[in-house]
Design a protein around this motif. Structure first.
Motif, PDB file in Angstrom:
ATOM      1  N   GLU A 281      -2.597  21.705 -33.487  1.00 23.96           N
ATOM      2  CA  GLU A 281      -3.221  20.896 -32.674  1.00 23.96           C
ATOM      3  C   GLU A 281      -2.584  20.603 -31.461  1.00 23.96           C
ATOM      4  O   GLU A 281      -2.988  20.186 -30.415  1.00 23.96           O
TER       5      GLU A 281
ATOM      6  N   ALA B 272      -3.265  22.941 -28.898  1.00 27.46           N
ATOM      7  CA  ALA B 272      -4.735  23.002 -28.486  1.00 27.46           C
ATOM      8  C   ALA B 272      -4.649  21.862 -27.512  1.00 27.46           C
ATOM      9  O   ALA B 272      -5.729  22.045 -26.476  1.00 27.46           O
TER      10      ALA B 272
ATOM     11  N   ALA C 238      -6.479  24.384 -25.168  1.00 30.98           N
ATOM     12  CA  ALA C 238      -7.790  24.514 -25.493  1.00 30.98           C
ATOM     13  C   ALA C 238      -8.375  23.057 -25.918  1.00 30.98           C
ATOM     14  O   ALA C 238      -8.381  23.067 -27.285  1.00 30.98           O
TER      15      ALA C 238
ATOM     16  N   GLU D   8     -10.852  21.577 -25.824  1.00 33.13           N
ATOM     17  CA  GLU D   8     -12.373  21.668 -26.403  1.00 33.13           C
ATOM     18  C   GLU D   8     -12.424  21.562 -27.880  1.00 33.13           C
ATOM     19  O   GLU D   8     -13.169  21.312 -28.674  1.00 33.13           O
ATOM     20  N   HIS D   9     -11.081  22.185 -28.562  1.00 30.23           N
ATOM     21  CA  HIS D   9     -11.013  22.515 -29.906  1.00 30.23           C
ATOM     22  C   HIS D   9     -10.102  21.558 -30.540  1.00 30.23           C
ATOM     23  O   HIS D   9      -9.955  21.545 -31.468  1.00 30.23           O
TER      24      HIS D   9
ATOM     25  N   SER E  14     -11.957  19.496 -33.428  1.00 28.57           N
ATOM     26  CA  SER E  14     -12.085  20.258 -34.900  1.00 28.57           C
ATOM     27  C   SER E  14     -10.718  20.405 -35.620  1.00 28.57           C
ATOM     28  O   SER E  14     -10.959  20.188 -36.712  1.00 28.57           O
TER      29      SER E  14
ATOM     30  N   ASP F 178     -15.189  26.320 -37.360  1.00 26.42           N
ATOM     31  CA  ASP F 178     -14.898  25.840 -35.808  1.00 26.42           C
ATOM     32  C   ASP F 178     -13.409  25.675 -35.793  1.00 26.42           C
ATOM     33  O   ASP F 178     -12.734  25.901 -34.865  1.00 26.42           O
ATOM     34  N   VAL F 179     -12.684  25.628 -37.121  1.00 26.48           N
ATOM     35  CA  VAL F 179     -10.976  25.563 -37.122  1.00 26.48           C
ATOM     36  C   VAL F 179     -10.799  27.173 -36.642  1.00 26.48           C
ATOM     37  O   VAL F 179      -9.672  27.312 -35.938  1.00 26.48           O
TER      38      VAL F 179
ATOM     39  N   ASP G 285     -12.348  29.409 -35.403  1.00 26.31           N
ATOM     40  CA  ASP G 285     -12.507  29.609 -33.825  1.00 26.31           C
ATOM     41  C   ASP G 285     -11.609  29.117 -32.979  1.00 26.31           C
ATOM     42  O   ASP G 285     -11.125  29.623 -32.170  1.00 26.31           O
ATOM     43  N   ALA G 286     -11.071  27.808 -33.250  1.00 27.35           N
ATOM     44  CA  ALA G 286      -9.879  27.186 -32.450  1.00 27.35           C
ATOM     45  C   ALA G 286      -8.711  28.110 -32.487  1.00 27.35           C
ATOM     46  O   ALA G 286      -8.023  28.332 -31.295  1.00 27.35           O
TER      47      ALA G 286
ATOM     48  N   VAL H 269      -8.929  31.075 -30.296  1.00 24.89           N
ATOM     49  CA  VAL H 269      -9.026  30.492 -28.806  1.00 24.89           C
ATOM     50  C   VAL H 269      -7.615  30.157 -28.390  1.00 24.89           C
ATOM     51  O   VAL H 269      -6.883  30.804 -27.209  1.00 24.89           O
TER      52      VAL H 269
END
Lengths: 824, 64
Positions: free
Chosen positions: A370, A373, A377, A379-380, A383, A420-421, A423-424, A427
């Motif tokens: 986190e 991110a 990232a 935007e993630h 999530s 979505d996790v 995916d994050a 990324v």
């Protein structure tokens, strides 16, 4: 302990004004139901404890001592409602003491004289009103459930403290054990994190130094030669090397964090984890589908939480003062009912433990990514934050266990990682890949800084885990020692009580249950109680034994417990109509038991049964005159009472009032009673009657004949021992008995059984007086003349039926029936 | 049978607590812990969780 001489009761319960003189001896109160006997029992309990169990027990609602102990007409004057007892204390040289207690100041009695020794003795009654035994208590001891019996018996033996200490020590042990488990998990995580940071698999000193020194060498720092608890891996780093331009994300550590997340997520979604979760889901669902079980689990958990809160003297919610020990006892007794549920719940919680650990690991790993991110990232971030919230929710559902629906929902969802996790993560992984490789020096510096951070975290976790483990080990050891010591001691206590109880019960039922044994089987929170049923095996007392036998068992168990509890200090007890279901023969044996085996105990007995009162007197449990009868009761006057006078005095009184009918009736009933008792005590042969209705004509002659024969046998024995003076005395006694029988003209009164004694009522006073005198004289031949004894003679035998002697309680009468052996 | 003195009843719990403390000594529990437990249990008659925690560890806090 104490011996009560007098009790004066004023405006208390149903009594207006009553004084009874116990004289430090056994005393009986006899009267039909509703005549005020229980008022005397209540007054005794109140005087000694300030409480009345009947008014403060379970289910008494709005009834209280303060409001309802005073006589109904004095309910607004509680100062008038008072009990005064005078007593002596044998252990203090029979010191005389007067205690006055009013309902108004129930907790503050006046004691005169007062000393710490006297107050200490009186304090033994406080909160332990076991000296009063009623049939209610008997039922509680004998036919209650094992859990309830355990609580009752433990309360009586004052063992509740033993259970309380066990609970407290267990609670401490569980608390530290749980804390140690949690801290060990944190320690393991810190260890894993350190190993990852150092990029090694085995966290051993050599490998750590090797990994760190390799990077220190790159930075030109001296190698560390040892790794102690104070070693800093970054020693010299800040001063020797200028900080390079540090990128926002370190590629090496970011890669390691992502790897950790992947490993945790793979473990969480592994096939083995999914099948374990499926199995747990089925078990939790089965548990939740039974509403009774669900309710039980809920209640069990509530009670378990409740007991943790009962550690202060005040309720944490309303600040009301409570009795901690009593409340804990109540909760524990309720918890005993959920033993199976507790086991089921504990088993499932143990299986959930590794899943909780994995949820924690995944949460830690997600927290790390986190942070990445937020830089790589943004935007993630949401999530991942949401997923962390989900993981915390899952963890809480497993930890709380209830409601089960939430635990089931958690077990279904825990292995699912939202797309979505993932995916994050993908990324972020891509973003980390394109971060330029750091210089060798930057990489080395980052490595050392990260390693030092994680080492410090590891050391802190290790210290905390170690300290808590020491506490967990110590508290468990202390608990184990206590359980071991207390279990062995309690087994000994129950073994003693079991033996004493069996002995007492056998003495009451020597004729038909001479081989009787009982088993008291303690287990955690329970006390099993099985008794022998005529050699057919051991069963609960209520299974086959009659109510009468159960009553006798209850009394014997009570006496055994009190003897265990107080030993030689068992000096006072109130038996409130305890033997209502016991038949006449066994009641006589109970009287003998109390008289012979509890000679130093003062019993105050109540009964509604006139026959039992007579038996008490006949066997010498109650000395003549130490009893009172209540005939009736009115709210205005309380019980109508008259002292139990000698029956002959009562007959004389009736004659003086020219009430021949009453005198004749009293004489008739008394003779019928007393010669029946004589036949029993001397084992006389009486013609059998199917209906058991033996009249004077059936028992008088056999009683006299039997006694004369025993006296004659005694003469022969005395001759064999060459005791000439005894022979002469026995000859006189036998003649005196024969003359007394002759004087009664008994045969004349037995010519026509249909009318016989009724004719007495038709005699004139002058004609009837000689009859009374003659029978009085005859009856006295069967009793000891000593004022301190006055008991009926009885025959002692050696099994099966060999006569030993005819005796009275004090030994003044002792006719030996055993001839000398040939070699004597 | 419970041990007796002239007028004080030696209760079963008192005997068990005494035996328990002696056994802790046999089991090599630190002497200072036993002394504190004796004071708490026997002298003060306290058996609450908080009192026992203090007797065992001086403080019930596990923070380091």
């Amino acid at each position: 302990m104490i011996k009560i001489d007098t009790i004066k009761i004023e405006e208390f319960r149903g009594i207006r004004n009553l004084t009874l003189e116990f004289n430090g001896k056994n005393y009986a109160v006899c009267g039909p139901n509703g005549t005020g006997k229980s008022g005397v029992v209540d007054a005794l309990e109140f005087a000694l404890t300030g409480n009345i169990s009947r008014l403060s027990g379970e289910g008494m609602g709005n009834v209280s001592v303060k409001e309802h102990a005073p006589h109904v007409d004095s309910k607004n004057n509680p100062e008038k409602a008072r009990v005064i007892i005078t007593f002596k204390i044998p252990t203090l040289g029979n010191k005389q003491v007067t205690l006055t207690r009013t309902v108004k100041n129930a907790t503050a009695p006046s004691v005169n004289p007062s000393s710490s020794e006297i107050l200490e003795i009186l304090s033994q009654f406080d909160g332990h009103p076991e000296f009063v035994l009623s049939r209610r208590e008997i039922i509680r001891y004998v036919i209650s459930k094992p859990g309830d019996r355990s609580a009752e018996v433990q309360a009586l033996l004052r063992l509740d403290k033993i259970g309380d200490l066990r609970s407290s020590l267990l609670s401490i042990s569980n608390t530290y054990n749980k804390e140690a488990r949690d801290l060990k998990r944190f320690h393991d995580q810190a260890s894993e994190s350190l190993a990852q940071g150092l990029e090694i698999t085995d966290l051993v000193k050599a490998k750590i130094l090797e990994a760190v020194n390799a990077r220190r060498s790159v930075l030109g720092l001296t190698s560390l030669v040892d790794l102690t608890v104070t070693t800093a891996l970054n020693d010299g780093l800040e001063t020797s090397v200028k900080s390079a331009a540090v990128p926002k994300v370190n590629k090496v550590s970011a890669t390691a964090d992502l790897k950790t997340w992947r490993e945790a997520s793979q473990e969480m979604t592994a096939e083995s984890m999914q099948s374990e979760c499926l199995e747990l889901k089925e078990q939790l669902t089965a548990l939740s589908s039974n509403p009774i079980v669900t309710e039980s689990v809920t209640r069990e958990k509530f009670l378990r939480s409740a007991i943790d809160f009962v550690t202060e003297e005040y309720c944490p919610v309303c600040d009301t003062k409570w009795d901690m020990s009593t409340l804990q006892g109540i909760i524990r007794s309720k918890l005993q009912k959920f033993e199976e549920i507790t086991k089921m719940r504990t088993d499932l919680e143990c299986r959930l433990e590794p899943i909780i650990t994995l949820v924690d690991s995944l949460d830690n790993a997600t927290a790390s990514v986190e942070k990445l991110a937020k830089v790589l990232a943004t935007e993630h971030v949401a999530s991942l934050t949401t997923y962390r919230t989900t993981l915390l929710t899952l963890r809480k559902a497993f930890r709380d266990f209830l409601p089960l629906t939430e635990a089931i929902s958690a077990i279904v969802n825990v292995t699912v990682i939202p797309t979505d996790v993932t995916d994050a993560i993908e990324v972020i992984e891509k973003a980390v890949t394109i971060i330029p490789e750091p210089t060798q020096q930057d990489a080395a510096r980052d490595f050392i800084v990260r390693a030092q951070d994680r080492l410090e975290a590891y050391r802190k976790a290790a210290r905390e885990a170690d300290k808590t483990k020491q506490r967990a080990d110590l508290s468990k050891k202390v608990y184990d020692v206590y359980v071991d010591v207390s279990t062995k001691a309690l087994e000994g206590v129950y073994k003693d009580v079991e033996g004493e109880f069996s002995k007492l019960y056998r003495s009451v039922n020597s004729e038909d249950e001479h081989s009787f044994t009982a088993k008291l089987v303690p287990s955690i929170g329970k006390l099993g109680f099985d008794v022998d049923f005529y050699g057919r095996g051991h069963f609960p007392p209520g299974a086959y034994h009659s109510e009468g036998h159960q009553d006798a068992m209850g009394l014997c168990l009570y006496l055994a417990l009190m003897r265990k509890l107080q030993g030689n200090n068992f000096r006072f007890a109130v038996l409130d109509d305890v033997l209502m279901s016991v038949d006449s023969n066994h009641r006589r044996e109970v009287c003998n038991l109390l008289r012979q085996q509890f000679q130093d105990t003062q019993f105050i007995l109540t009964t509604h049964d006139e026959v039992w009162l007579k038996q008490m007197t006949t066997v010498g449990l109650i000395t003549s005159g130490n009893a009172t009868r209540f005939s009736n009761w009115t709210p205005d006057h309380g019980p109508a009472e008259w002292r139990t006078r000698d029956v002959w005095t009562e007959i004389d009184t009736a004659l003086q009032a020219s009430d021949i009918q009453s005198a004749a009736s009293r004489l008739r009933y008394y003779l019928e009673y007393v010669f029946r008792e004589v036949c029993d005590s001397l084992r006389a042969q009486v013609e059998f009657k199917g209906d058991g209705r033996y009249e004077l004509g059936d028992t008088l002659a056999p009683a006299v004949t039997r006694f004369r024969k025993l006296i004659v046998d005694g003469q022969k024995v005395a001759e064999a021992w060459s005791q000439t003076d005894v022979v002469e005395a026995l000859k006189l006694q036998e003649k005196s008995l024969a003359d007394a029988l002759l004087a009664t003209n008994a045969e004349q009164w037995q010519v026509n059984p249909a009318i016989h004694y009724n004719e007495w009522a038709n005699l004139s006073i002058n004609d009837f007086k000689p009859v009374v005198t003659a029978f009085h004289d005859l009856v006295q031949k069967f009793f000891c003349e000593k004022p301190e004894c006055t008991a009926l003679v009885y025959l002692t035998t050696t099994p099966p039926k060999t006569p030993d002697a005819v005796r009275c309680n004090c030994g003044s009468i002792n006719i030996n029936l055993k001839k000398p052996q040939k070699n004597d | 049978m419970a041990k007796q003195t002239d007028n004080k009843i030696m209760s079963v719990p008192e005997q068990i607590f005494d035996q328990f403390l002696k056994e802790l000594g046999e089991q090599k529990i630190p002497e200072e812990v036993i002394v504190r437990l004796r004071k708490t249990l026997v002298d003060n008659g306290q058996i609450s969780v908080d009192a026992l925690k203090t007797a065992l560890f001086l403080s019930d806090s596990t923070n380091v």
